[in-house]
Scaffold this motif. Structure first.
Motif, PDB file in Angstrom:
ATOM      1  N   ARG A 124       3.840   5.659  -5.422  1.00  0.00           N
ATOM      2  CA  ARG A 124       3.799   5.619  -6.907  1.00  0.00           C
ATOM      3  C   ARG A 124       2.710   6.794  -7.529  1.00  0.00           C
ATOM      4  O   ARG A 124       2.907   7.459  -8.384  1.00  0.00           O
ATOM      5  CB  ARG A 124       3.434   4.320  -7.666  1.00  0.00           C
ATOM      6  CG  ARG A 124       4.737   3.236  -7.823  1.00  0.00           C
ATOM      7  CD  ARG A 124       4.308   2.153  -8.599  1.00  0.00           C
ATOM      8  NE  ARG A 124       3.393   1.114  -7.753  1.00  0.00           N
ATOM      9  CZ  ARG A 124       3.710   0.484  -6.784  1.00  0.00           C
ATOM     10  NH1 ARG A 124       4.762   0.245  -6.372  1.00  0.00           N
ATOM     11  NH2 ARG A 124       2.836  -0.217  -6.580  1.00  0.00           N
ATOM     12  N   GLU A 174       2.480   1.611  -3.347  1.00  0.00           N
ATOM     13  CA  GLU A 174       1.300   2.323  -4.316  1.00  0.00           C
ATOM     14  C   GLU A 174       1.229   3.706  -3.937  1.00  0.00           C
ATOM     15  O   GLU A 174       0.879   4.404  -4.974  1.00  0.00           O
ATOM     16  CB  GLU A 174      -0.015   1.406  -4.228  1.00  0.00           C
ATOM     17  CG  GLU A 174      -1.151   1.866  -5.142  1.00  0.00           C
ATOM     18  CD  GLU A 174      -0.752   1.881  -6.622  1.00  0.00           C
ATOM     19  OE1 GLU A 174      -1.062   2.654  -7.600  1.00  0.00           O
ATOM     20  OE2 GLU A 174       0.247   1.036  -7.087  1.00  0.00           O
ATOM     21  N   TRP A 188      -7.625   0.367  -1.984  1.00  0.00           N
ATOM     22  CA  TRP A 188      -6.929  -0.061  -0.764  1.00  0.00           C
ATOM     23  C   TRP A 188      -7.855   0.216   0.315  1.00  0.00           C
ATOM     24  O   TRP A 188      -7.509   0.006   1.467  1.00  0.00           O
ATOM     25  CB  TRP A 188      -5.689   0.737  -0.419  1.00  0.00           C
ATOM     26  CG  TRP A 188      -4.667   0.125  -1.334  1.00  0.00           C
ATOM     27  CD1 TRP A 188      -4.044   0.678  -2.735  1.00  0.00           C
ATOM     28  CD2 TRP A 188      -3.802  -1.085  -1.418  1.00  0.00           C
ATOM     29  NE1 TRP A 188      -3.122  -0.129  -3.249  1.00  0.00           N
ATOM     30  CE2 TRP A 188      -2.941  -1.196  -2.323  1.00  0.00           C
ATOM     31  CE3 TRP A 188      -3.535  -1.759  -0.390  1.00  0.00           C
ATOM     32  CZ2 TRP A 188      -1.936  -1.985  -2.616  1.00  0.00           C
ATOM     33  CZ3 TRP A 188      -2.770  -3.004  -0.480  1.00  0.00           C
ATOM     34  CH2 TRP A 188      -2.075  -2.858  -1.551  1.00  0.00           C
ATOM     35  N   GLU A 229       0.732  -1.180  -0.074  1.00  0.00           N
ATOM     36  CA  GLU A 229       0.089  -0.019  -0.034  1.00  0.00           C
ATOM     37  C   GLU A 229       0.875   1.083  -0.060  1.00  0.00           C
ATOM     38  O   GLU A 229       0.660   2.278  -0.865  1.00  0.00           O
ATOM     39  CB  GLU A 229      -1.031   0.053   1.037  1.00  0.00           C
ATOM     40  CG  GLU A 229      -1.901   1.144   1.029  1.00  0.00           C
ATOM     41  CD  GLU A 229      -2.825   0.953   2.376  1.00  0.00           C
ATOM     42  OE1 GLU A 229      -3.696   1.953   2.517  1.00  0.00           O
ATOM     43  OE2 GLU A 229      -2.710   0.274   3.355  1.00  0.00           O
TER      44      GLU A 229
END
Length: 178
Positions: free
Chosen positions: A122, A119, A177, A116
């Protein structure tokens, strides 16, 4: 207030050619300059280069510094501009390098948290430079809206708008998420 006063005196001494005074300023502000650059660029080597370049530029421009803002605000302005210029000159976003967690030695919750966080990093790097700059300075460096506006030479409403749009994009990117 003490740091601002001390910075003021160090700046004045450095403007008169005192290299040791500027060295003290670098030591005092190096960490924050690097953190901002790293969060803006996502690469430690690029961040180190951007922070160093910003200090070189600050040294060269120091005689013209009029102390209309604090030294740290002025320096973050230089760092942020360097990063924004670097981001604009990139052809495409480079993926973040990360090692996947060792599944055998970590519990599943840790692996999920790591994924998580990766991500989120990113998603942060996918933000436009115009959104990433204000978000990094406000949310990750803790600057006030007014300070962010000073650093980026924007109005406070413009800063708030960019941060709002950046948050919306991050929320959308992290929707899976939830």
């Amino acid at each position: 207030m003490v740091q601002k006063t001390a910075d003021f005196h160090l700046v004045r001494a450095a403007q008169l050619g005192d290299v040791y005074a500027f060295e003290a300023l670098v030591g005092r502000h190096r960490g924050r300059a690097y953190r901002v650059a790293l969060r803006m660029l996502g690469d430690p080597m690029d961040a180190e280069d951007a922070a160093q370049d910003a200090f070189v530029q600050a040294w060269r421009a120091l005689p013209a510094f009029r102390a209309e803002s604090t030294f740290s605000t002025w320096l973050l302005q230089i760092v942020t501009r360097r990063c924004l210029n670097a981001l604009r000159s990139r052809r495409s976003l480079e993926p973040l390098e990360h090692e996947p967690p060792d599944e055998r030695s970590r519990v599943p919750e840790l692996a999920e948290s790591y994924a998580e966080l990766a991500e989120l990093k990113r998603a942060l790097l996918r933000l436009s430079p115009e959104q990433r700059g204000p978000l990094v300075l406000r949310e990750l460096e803790g600057l006030s809206y007014e300070e962010v506006a000073d650093v980026l030479e924007l109005t406070v409403p413009a800063v708030k708008g960019r941060i709002h749009r950046a948050r919306l994009e991050l929320v959308a990117a992290m929707r899976e998420w939830r």
